[in-house]
Design an enzyme around this catalytic site. Structure first.
Site, PDB file in Angstrom:
ATOM      1  N   HIS A 111       0.865  -1.178   0.000  1.00 35.46           N
ATOM      2  CA  HIS A 111       0.000   0.000   0.000  1.00 35.46           C
ATOM      3  C   HIS A 111       0.899   1.225   0.000  1.00 35.46           C
ATOM      4  CE1 HIS A 111      -3.784   2.229   0.717  1.00 35.46           C
ATOM      5  NE2 HIS A 111      -2.958   3.099   1.277  1.00 35.46           N
ATOM      6  N   CYS A 112       0.785   2.040  -1.045  1.00 34.45           N
ATOM      7  CA  CYS A 112       1.671   3.197  -1.209  1.00 34.45           C
ATOM      8  C   CYS A 112       0.963   4.465  -0.741  1.00 34.45           C
ATOM      9  CB  CYS A 112       2.088   3.331  -2.672  1.00 34.45           C
ATOM     10  SG  CYS A 112       3.250   4.689  -2.968  1.00 34.45           S
ATOM     11  N   VAL A 113       1.556   5.121   0.245  1.00 39.85           N
ATOM     12  CA  VAL A 113       0.976   6.355   0.778  1.00 39.85           C
ATOM     13  C   VAL A 113       0.996   7.461  -0.268  1.00 39.85           C
ATOM     14  CG1 VAL A 113       1.149   8.084   2.596  1.00 39.85           C
ATOM     15  CG2 VAL A 113       1.703   5.717   3.097  1.00 39.85           C
ATOM     16  N   ASN A 134      -3.172   4.541  -2.656  1.00 43.40           N
ATOM     17  CA  ASN A 134      -3.800   3.364  -3.237  1.00 43.40           C
ATOM     18  C   ASN A 134      -2.895   2.159  -3.010  1.00 43.40           C
ATOM     19  OD1 ASN A 134      -5.613   1.766  -4.625  1.00 43.40           O
ATOM     20  ND2 ASN A 134      -5.233   2.692  -6.634  1.00 43.40           N
TER      21      ASN A 134
END
Length: 289
Positions: free
Chosen positions: A165-167, A171
């Protein structure tokens, strides 16, 4: 009793962490746009924009830098928002594992589609259940999990071929947006490197006795832009190399830990086919040209 209390505290801490990540949301998009805006001002408005009217070699250099800068910027913004808005891939609500003994236990889709997204031949191959793999069930989603699928506590659902999960993109990076994420890293590295190199003369002049024909505001913007882009270029280079190596081995960041315990990674089909699964050649030519 002590162990139970410890587990409850750990669960509470994780919940708080996930809540913070969800709360960041559009704030991180604004941060990215802010960094792009500062960089645009320092390169296009303060330095190379006015240089277009100086004539001679300065104008040619400025035109070349601005052309590269805007070309890479368009591709960076396109790939970034493609990662943001593209669904990484969720498990269809009616999916159940269909074990075929003759194929060695192949997991198949019970439904005909994946939330309206058609699974191509390459992406279907990524989800094939290898032989002798157990059926997995997600307690949080209360449904079966296909192979290479993991539950994201931030998105609160299971993601197909979840990487992380990429801040920054607000998303998950999964089966359907990983190609955009990889292109985003690539274009961001090129853009930040270009900005760093183009502002390097100003940065050097700040620590010498040379006079700089710039206003204090432009100097401050150029200094901040140089430091930010240098930091991003160095960090993204390492991140890009890591993800290229992951794609070459047909694995994800999560699966990299599982791979350490396996002498032969079951999904590795050779680096060429592995790259074709993530970024088909037709899509790559379209994205680059």
């Amino acid at each position: 009793m002590k162990t139970s209390s410890s587990n409850l505290n750990m669960a509470w801490n994780v919940f708080k962490y996930c809540t913070v990540l969800r709360a960041l949301g559009s704030v991180m998009i604004l941060v990215v746009l802010g960094i792009i805006g500062v960089s645009y001002y320092a390169v296009a408005v303060a330095k190379y924009g006015p240089a277009l009217f100086l004539g001679g070699l300065d104008s040619i250099t400025a035109l070349f830098v601005l052309f590269l800068f805007h070309s890479l910027l368009v591709m960076l913004v396109w790939s970034y928002f493609s990662v943001v808005i593209t669904d990484p891939g969720g498990v269809p609500p009616n999916w159940i594992p269909n074990l075929d003994e003759e194929s060695g236990g192949a997991g198949q889709w019970a439904g005909s589609d994946n939330d309206g997204v058609d699974l191509g031949a390459n992406q279907s191959a990524m989800l094939i259940e290898p032989k002798h793999q157990g059926v997995r069930f997600c307690q949080k989603c209360n449904q079966f999990k296909p192979p290479r699928c993991h539950h994201c506590s931030v998105c609160r659902r299971c993601i197909l071929k979840m990487d992380h999960h990429c801040v920054w993109v607000v998303n998950c990076v999964g089966a359907f947006n990983y190609k955009y994420f990889l292109l985003f890293l690539f274009y961001t590295f090129l853009e930040t490197t270009l900005v760093t190199v183009s502002l390097l003369p100003i940065f050097i002049a700040l620590f010498t006795d040379d006079e700089i024909p710039e206003s204090p505001g432009n100097l401050a913007a150029s200094f901040i832009t140089f430091v930010l882009n240098l930091a991003f270029a160095l960090s993204i280079l390492g991140f890009l190399i890591m993800h290229i190596s992951l794609v070459a081995g047909n694995t994800t960041t999560i699966e990299a830990f599982e791979k350490k315990t396996s002498p032969k990674w079951r999904y590795d089909l050779g680096w060429k086919i592995n790259f074709e699964q993530v970024i088909p050649s037709q899509f790559l030519m379209h994205a680059c040209f």
